[in-house]
Design a protein around this motif. Structure first.
Motif, mmCIF file in Angstrom:
data_model
loop_
_atom_site.group_PDB
_atom_site.id
_atom_site.type_symbol
_atom_site.label_atom_id
_atom_site.label_comp_id
_atom_site.label_asym_id
_atom_site.label_seq_id
_atom_site.Cartn_x
_atom_site.Cartn_y
_atom_site.Cartn_z
ATOM 1 N N LEU A 205 0.825 -1.208 0.000
ATOM 2 C CA LEU A 205 0.000 0.000 0.000
ATOM 3 C C LEU A 205 0.860 1.258 0.000
ATOM 4 C CD1 LEU A 205 -2.783 -1.057 2.550
ATOM 5 C CD2 LEU A 205 -3.016 -0.794 0.069
ATOM 6 N N LEU A 206 1.936 1.244 0.757
ATOM 7 C CA LEU A 206 2.822 2.412 0.824
ATOM 8 C C LEU A 206 3.441 2.711 -0.534
ATOM 9 C CD1 LEU A 206 4.353 4.410 2.909
ATOM 10 C CD2 LEU A 206 6.263 2.855 2.518
ATOM 11 N N LEU A 207 3.988 1.682 -1.189
ATOM 12 C CA LEU A 207 4.619 1.882 -2.493
ATOM 13 C C LEU A 207 3.595 2.280 -3.548
ATOM 14 C CD1 LEU A 207 7.178 -1.084 -2.545
ATOM 15 C CD2 LEU A 207 7.634 1.337 -2.126
ATOM 16 N N SER A 208 2.388 1.735 -3.447
ATOM 17 C CA SER A 208 1.333 2.103 -4.389
ATOM 18 C C SER A 208 0.957 3.570 -4.225
ATOM 19 C CB SER A 208 0.087 1.227 -4.171
ATOM 20 O OG SER A 208 0.381 -0.126 -4.417
ATOM 21 N N LEU A 209 0.833 3.998 -2.967
ATOM 22 C CA LEU A 209 0.504 5.390 -2.691
ATOM 23 C C LEU A 209 1.622 6.312 -3.178
ATOM 24 C CD1 LEU A 209 -1.359 7.499 -1.460
ATOM 25 C CD2 LEU A 209 -0.309 7.038 0.775
ATOM 26 N N LYS A 210 2.862 5.904 -2.964
ATOM 27 C CA LYS A 210 3.996 6.707 -3.409
ATOM 28 C C LYS A 210 4.002 6.834 -4.933
ATOM 29 C CE LYS A 210 7.853 5.954 -1.288
ATOM 30 N NZ LYS A 210 9.184 5.434 -0.852
ATOM 31 N N PHE A 211 3.746 5.736 -5.614
ATOM 32 C CA PHE A 211 3.702 5.753 -7.081
ATOM 33 C C PHE A 211 2.605 6.673 -7.586
ATOM 34 C CE2 PHE A 211 1.557 4.052 -10.853
ATOM 35 C CZ PHE A 211 2.573 4.167 -11.795
ATOM 36 N N LEU A 212 1.422 6.563 -7.022
ATOM 37 C CA LEU A 212 0.280 7.347 -7.494
ATOM 38 C C LEU A 212 0.455 8.847 -7.248
ATOM 39 C CD1 LEU A 212 -2.659 5.003 -6.411
ATOM 40 C CD2 LEU A 212 -1.832 5.439 -8.736
ATOM 41 N N ILE A 213 0.982 9.212 -6.078
ATOM 42 C CA ILE A 213 1.149 10.635 -5.795
ATOM 43 C C ILE A 213 2.264 11.233 -6.644
ATOM 44 C CG2 ILE A 213 2.724 10.303 -3.834
ATOM 45 C CD1 ILE A 213 0.027 13.039 -4.330
ATOM 46 N N LEU A 214 3.337 10.470 -6.904
ATOM 47 C CA LEU A 214 4.396 10.962 -7.781
ATOM 48 C C LEU A 214 3.885 11.110 -9.210
ATOM 49 C CD1 LEU A 214 7.562 9.011 -6.534
ATOM 50 C CD2 LEU A 214 6.998 11.426 -6.200
ATOM 51 N N LEU A 215 3.007 10.215 -9.617
ATOM 52 C CA LEU A 215 2.420 10.306 -10.950
ATOM 53 C C LEU A 215 1.585 11.574 -11.083
ATOM 54 C CD1 LEU A 215 1.928 8.958 -13.699
ATOM 55 C CD2 LEU A 215 -0.019 7.756 -12.669
ATOM 56 N N GLU A 216 0.815 11.902 -10.038
ATOM 57 C CA GLU A 216 0.008 13.114 -10.056
ATOM 58 C C GLU A 216 0.880 14.367 -10.067
ATOM 59 O OE1 GLU A 216 -3.275 13.462 -10.384
ATOM 60 O OE2 GLU A 216 -3.387 11.278 -10.648
ATOM 61 N N ILE A 217 1.946 14.345 -9.268
ATOM 62 C CA ILE A 217 2.850 15.500 -9.215
ATOM 63 C C ILE A 217 3.530 15.714 -10.562
ATOM 64 C CG2 ILE A 217 4.987 16.383 -8.195
ATOM 65 C CD1 ILE A 217 4.168 15.066 -5.572
ATOM 66 N N ALA A 218 3.960 14.622 -11.191
ATOM 67 C CA ALA A 218 4.607 14.721 -12.501
ATOM 68 C C ALA A 218 3.647 15.274 -13.544
ATOM 69 C CB ALA A 218 5.113 13.342 -12.935
ATOM 70 N N GLY A 219 2.359 15.037 -13.358
ATOM 71 C CA GLY A 219 1.369 15.503 -14.315
ATOM 72 C C GLY A 219 1.058 16.976 -14.220
ATOM 73 N N VAL A 220 1.281 17.587 -13.042
ATOM 74 C CA VAL A 220 0.925 19.000 -12.871
ATOM 75 C C VAL A 220 2.101 19.946 -13.097
ATOM 76 C CG1 VAL A 220 -0.956 18.475 -11.282
ATOM 77 C CG2 VAL A 220 1.327 18.916 -10.360
ATOM 78 N N SER A 221 3.339 19.470 -12.814
ATOM 79 C CA SER A 221 4.480 20.376 -12.962
ATOM 80 C C SER A 221 5.804 19.602 -12.954
ATOM 81 C CB SER A 221 4.487 21.405 -11.831
ATOM 82 O OG SER A 221 5.691 22.136 -11.809
ATOM 83 N N PRO A 222 6.580 19.657 -14.040
ATOM 84 C CA PRO A 222 7.901 19.012 -14.051
ATOM 85 C C PRO A 222 8.823 19.572 -12.970
ATOM 86 C CG PRO A 222 7.193 19.560 -16.281
ATOM 87 C CD PRO A 222 6.228 20.228 -15.349
#
Length: 256
Positions: free
Chosen positions: A119-136
């Motif tokens: 769950l921790l790694l999944s959450l980390k992956f998803l939040i990094l994906l969202e951050i990458a989508g809004v601003s490099p």
């Protein structure tokens, strides 16, 4: 040369990166090297970003982020992830201090550890994906500062709480048996401050405060159940504060 030796000692202990033989090893040397623990985050973050931006030339963001996470884990040898999984198993399956410590000492990973780490790694992956989508910019500065800040937060546990396992048989004995002086602690804080200045908005630095808040909560929880911390607890604090930092960063960006 003394400071270089201490820095390389930290690299050798906290990562899988080979270091020269002349660096040597000693209890006092390892403890003194702890001031460079946050700087190890810059190395790990740099590896992650190098893999991400090179992978993004070919692969989509999802695969690139996953590859960057793999790079970070390989760099540290899953040092902190292992501690988080052990904490999940220990506090999930133990009802007394002795049971918790015994379970955490077991090298095998149980159901709580597998589920918690997944769950921790999944959450980390998803939040990094969202951050990458809004601003490099937010993405690269967020990873860099998140890796540095979370390690500094974890290291402060050593200076604020007691170590509860038999120190003489622990791999973190040098760190657990001595606390850093305030001028030395400032070195780690300085690395954190510099990394936070790379964020696209200074107000986003408040994410570090919320991340530190997760350490305070976990520290109280650990102290209530086992009377302090173990090496696994430090790994758990690093992982949790890192994810809380990313979540706070994204929430702050959305609110600005």
């Amino acid at each position: 040369m003394t400071e270089l030796r201490l820095f390389l000692t930290a690299v050798g202990f906290y990562t899988r990166i080979p270091i020269p033989g002349w660096v040597g090893y000693g209890a006092e040397q390892l403890n003194a090297s702890r001031k460079y623990f946050p700087l190890i985050g810059a190395i790990v973050g740099g590896m992650m970003l190098a893999v991400y931006f090179s992978s993004e030339l070919i692969f989509p963001k999802t695969i690139s982020i996953l590859l960057s996470m793999i790079a970070g884990i390989l760099t540290t040898g899953a040092f902190h992830e292992d501690g988080f999984a052990d904490v999940c198993d220990g506090f999930g399956g133990g009802w007394t201090k002795e049971q918790i410590l015994t379970i955490m000492k077991d090298s095998r990973v149980g159901t709580y550890g597998v589920v918690g780490l997944g769950l921790l790694l999944s959450l980390k992956f998803l939040i990094l994906l969202e951050i990458a989508g809004v601003s490099p910019h937010l993405f690269w500065s967020g990873i860099l500062s998140g890796q540095i800040v979370s390690r500094f937060i974890a290291s402060t546990m050593i200076d604020t709480h007691a170590y509860v396992r038999d120190i003489d048989t622990s791999k973190v004995k040098p760190m657990a048996s001595a606390r850093l002086k305030r001028p030395t602690l400032f070195v780690g804080f300085f690395f954190c401050l510099v990394s936070l200045l790379t964020l696209p908005n200074y107000w986003l630095g408040l994410a570090a405060v919320l991340a530190f808040g997760s350490k305070v909560i976990l520290a109280q929880y650990f102290n209530r159940w086992i009377g302090g911390y173990t090496g696994d607890c430090l790994g758990a604090i690093q992982q949790v504060s890192e994810v809380i930092f990313y979540l706070s960063l994204y929430a702050g960006w959305k609110c600005l």
